[in-house]
Design an enzyme around this catalytic site. Structure first.
Site, mmCIF file in Angstrom:
data_model
loop_
_atom_site.group_PDB
_atom_site.id
_atom_site.type_symbol
_atom_site.label_atom_id
_atom_site.label_comp_id
_atom_site.label_asym_id
_atom_site.label_seq_id
_atom_site.Cartn_x
_atom_site.Cartn_y
_atom_site.Cartn_z
ATOM 1 C CG LEU A 1 -1.957 -1.064 1.394
ATOM 2 C CD1 LEU A 1 -2.638 -0.937 2.752
ATOM 3 C CD2 LEU A 1 -2.976 -0.991 0.275
ATOM 4 C CG ASP A 2 0.474 4.471 -2.811
ATOM 5 O OD1 ASP A 2 1.328 3.700 -3.283
ATOM 6 O OD2 ASP A 2 -0.348 5.087 -3.505
ATOM 7 N NE ARG A 3 6.343 7.693 4.915
ATOM 8 C CZ ARG A 3 7.552 8.235 5.095
ATOM 9 N NH1 ARG A 3 8.320 8.487 4.042
ATOM 10 N NH2 ARG A 3 7.993 8.491 6.302
ATOM 11 C CB THR B 1 -2.904 3.912 1.315
ATOM 12 O OG1 THR B 1 -2.838 4.777 0.176
ATOM 13 C CG2 THR B 1 -4.207 3.130 1.267
#
Length: 363
Positions: free
Chosen positions: A167-169, A171
């Site tokens: 997951l993106d940082r 998110t």
């Protein structure tokens, strides 16, 4: 074996921000001996670079690539490329590596202990965590450690713990870790086949569903769905910043945006399911719709983001709310849900009380 999507197996070849830079080596740092490892059937088929990243935890990717390019790493005594696939019976030479203090950062004990507080599901094969926002999934350039390093320190008896996707940082939400290779491959196969479903909650700028939901009452229209089928191309700008754009030369990417709530013409809350797992997929597809995510500083609208900050939003409004999949070993159906973080729920409460009266829908 079909190629694995960017959102999971590629996470081993991309960092939380950009490629790691070479870490300085100390003359007094301990050096391991060269190893010759015979690949087993359960390890066959994976890329050499991913295998080495798992074997040499803490060593920067740039260092591993250099070892392969210079011939320090060999398969069956021959030179190979980082993207080569390993096969059962291959003998891999893993060279001595200096392990500096910088390559093994000290982890804050409180953060290690906090990993136990975010467990959504755990058994002998998988560990599903409620990833907090602001924490990268793994360390990289300028990021000394990430969730996987903290998890390995917390579950110290599981040295083989691996990320099944990423997951993106900024998110938050459901993140799957595998405790063994059988579980890792089982989860990733489902993600490739689309049989594992990931659903997100996202707040979009403006009334993204206006034309489709014009006859739906406020808060209704849950059957209204926007399908975005737009290829995505990933590139790196000067300085290493990763950017993604809609491009016919890119990879297939499909996102389904379902209306949950409309806040006048100011914002829309959507549930997003993705049929593919491309880097920044939801964020770029929302931008492509003309309704970027609230708080997205890379693909969003600066004016809208300023307004959202006044409502208490401090990061991109994107939360991995639900994961549905078959257990990778037992084949039991799993449904795991991560509650919306308090800070995002507070923003929605504020919007329920009334949207900003100035600059509404600012673009």
């Amino acid at each position: 074996m079909s190629s694995i999507d960017d959102d999971f197996i590629d996470m081993a070849t991309s960092t939380a921000a950009s490629d790691e830079s070479d870490a300085p080596e100390r003359d007094d740092a301990p050096v391991s001996a060269a190893r010759f490892v015979t690949i087993g059937a359960h390890e066959a088929g994976q890329r050499l670079d991913n295998y080495l990243l798992a074997q040499l935890k803490g060593v920067p990717k740039s260092r591993i690539y250099r070892m392969v390019r210079t011939g320090e790493v060999r398969i069956n005594k021959g030179r190979v490329k980082p993207l080569s696939r390993i096969a059962a019976g291959d003998v891999v030479r893993i060279p001595p590596v200096r392990m500096s203090e910088q390559e093994a950062p000290e982890l804050p004990p409180a953060r290690v202990a906090s990993m136990r507080d975010i467990v959504l599901y755990e058994d002998d094969d998988v560990l599903i965590l409620n990833k907090p926002p602001g924490l990268a999934v793994h360390g990289g350039s300028g990021v000394p450690y990430g969730l996987i390093e903290l998890a390995r320190a917390s579950w110290v008896h599981l040295p083989g713990l691996e990320l099944a996707h990423r997951l993106d940082r900024d998110t938050s939400g459901c993140l799957v870790l595998a405790k063994n290779r059988e579980a890792l491959l089982g989860v990733q196969r489902q993600l490739v086949a689309g049989t594992a479903r990931k659903a997100y909650l996202a707040l979009l700028q403006g009334d993204a569903f206006k034309s489709q939901a014009k006859n739906a009452p406020r808060g209704g229209g849950r059957n209204v769905v926007l399908r975005v089928d737009a290829r995505l191309l990933r590139s790196e700008l000067q300085g290493g910043e990763r950017m993604v754009k809609v491009d016919p030369q890119g990879k297939d990417a499909v996102s389904l945006f379902s209306l949950i709530e409309r806040y006048g013409s100011f914002a829309s809350l959507a549930r997003v399911e993705i049929e593919t797992g491309r880097t920044h997929q939801i964020r770029v597809h929302a931008q492509h719709l003309g309704h970027p995510l609230a708080g997205d500083e890379k693909y969003g609208n600066e004016g809208f983001n300023r307004q959202m900050k006044t409502l208490g939003l401090k990061r991109v409004f994107l939360h991995a709310e639900q994961l549905d999949m078959m257990h990778p070993v037992s084949d039991v159906t799993l449904r795991v849900q991560a509650p919306l973080p308090d800070e995002l729920a507070s923003v929605l409460d504020t919007l329920q009380r009334g949207v900003p009266t100035q600059g509404r829908g600012e673009r």
